[in-house]
Write an enzyme that holds these catalytic residues in place. Sequence first.
Site, mmCIF file in Angstrom:
data_model
loop_
_atom_site.group_PDB
_atom_site.id
_atom_site.type_symbol
_atom_site.label_atom_id
_atom_site.label_comp_id
_atom_site.label_asym_id
_atom_site.label_seq_id
_atom_site.Cartn_x
_atom_site.Cartn_y
_atom_site.Cartn_z
ATOM 1 N N HIS A 53 0.820 -1.213 0.000
ATOM 2 C CA HIS A 53 0.000 0.000 0.000
ATOM 3 C C HIS A 53 0.858 1.269 0.000
ATOM 4 O O HIS A 53 0.379 2.343 0.346
ATOM 5 C CB HIS A 53 -0.917 0.014 1.223
ATOM 6 C CG HIS A 53 -1.763 -1.212 1.354
ATOM 7 N ND1 HIS A 53 -2.627 -1.626 0.368
ATOM 8 C CD2 HIS A 53 -1.858 -2.128 2.356
ATOM 9 C CE1 HIS A 53 -3.232 -2.743 0.762
ATOM 10 N NE2 HIS A 53 -2.773 -3.071 1.953
ATOM 11 N N HIS B 292 -7.224 -4.399 -0.942
ATOM 12 C CA HIS B 292 -6.594 -5.700 -1.175
ATOM 13 C C HIS B 292 -7.238 -6.398 -2.370
ATOM 14 O O HIS B 292 -6.986 -7.572 -2.611
ATOM 15 C CB HIS B 292 -6.735 -6.605 0.055
ATOM 16 C CG HIS B 292 -6.219 -6.001 1.309
ATOM 17 N ND1 HIS B 292 -7.033 -5.336 2.195
ATOM 18 C CD2 HIS B 292 -4.969 -5.944 1.824
ATOM 19 C CE1 HIS B 292 -6.305 -4.898 3.206
ATOM 20 N NE2 HIS B 292 -5.054 -5.250 3.003
#
Length: 330
Positions: A56, A218
């Site tokens: 991320h 995700h």
Amino acid sequence: MRMLINVPETVVADALRGMAAAHPELTVDVENRLVVRRDAPVAGKVGIVSGGGSGHEPLHAGFVGPGMLSAACPGEVFTSPVPDQMVRAAAAVDSGEGVLFVVKNYTGDVLNFDMAAELAEEEGIRIEKVLVNDDVAVTDSLFTAGRRGTGATLFVEKIAGAAAEAGVPLERVAEIARQVNGASRSFGVALSACSTPAKGSPTFELPPGELELGIGIHGEPGRERRAMMTSREIADYAVDVVLEDLRPSGPVLALVNGMGATPLLELYGFNAEVQRVLSERGVPVARTLVGNYVTSLDMAGCSVTLCQVDEELLRWWDAPVETAALRRGR
């Protein structure tokens, strides 16, 4: 898939070694998976620790430094860090004023940070926690019970980090962080799937000519799939969903965030549409941030996060910050 890596097993370690070489102002412990501001612990200052699965970036390690995080704990790709990492981080940044854990609402993160808080408190470190759960797309998902934690994490880390830098005590820093989370909402859109190094192929199937509305960071499913929409149409949909839930009565911070593979040319164009919708809905925008801040590896897409702010929160947002990924005013 073609990836700029050696082998999947060393992706995180290799990235941390590279980060250490690029940022001598940080202490990077590759073996124990910790990134700490080099001057920690800072006397009289609350420590702020966050972390989560890698993939991320720049969240979270890219936000370690004066005015933001004291330390970050990177896990393996899309995998929570372990409690030992958080306990080491808390010990490294605690000046005696306590430590705030900033936790995104994913089951592994919540469980491991809860365990870490208990262990740290047994070692005499005062701990407060704030749970970030700003995503309005879905309630409950493959990774969560309740709403997912996404773009508002940046707002929480920046604003709470500024308050901590100014010497605000732990309980008040935690209160400010919770205020920011409660005043924030996010919604994400995927134009393509991401590919993890271990899998080497897309994590889900998104047929050509379609997009996913409400995607998670995700690759978790969103609300629905539709035929490809224009930037204008996506902004209308995403901003209206956020406003319907947030119902702001004052000015907002706006984050137009790329998911990793969307160029700034597109993000700035999308921001123009986001600003149009907010103007049409009578919502004043106090500040805007555009770029890749809370990503999902190589996913193409974007997210919109809005946070209603008062004068105090805006002052903390404007305060100086010096991190690898966000710098101003120093």
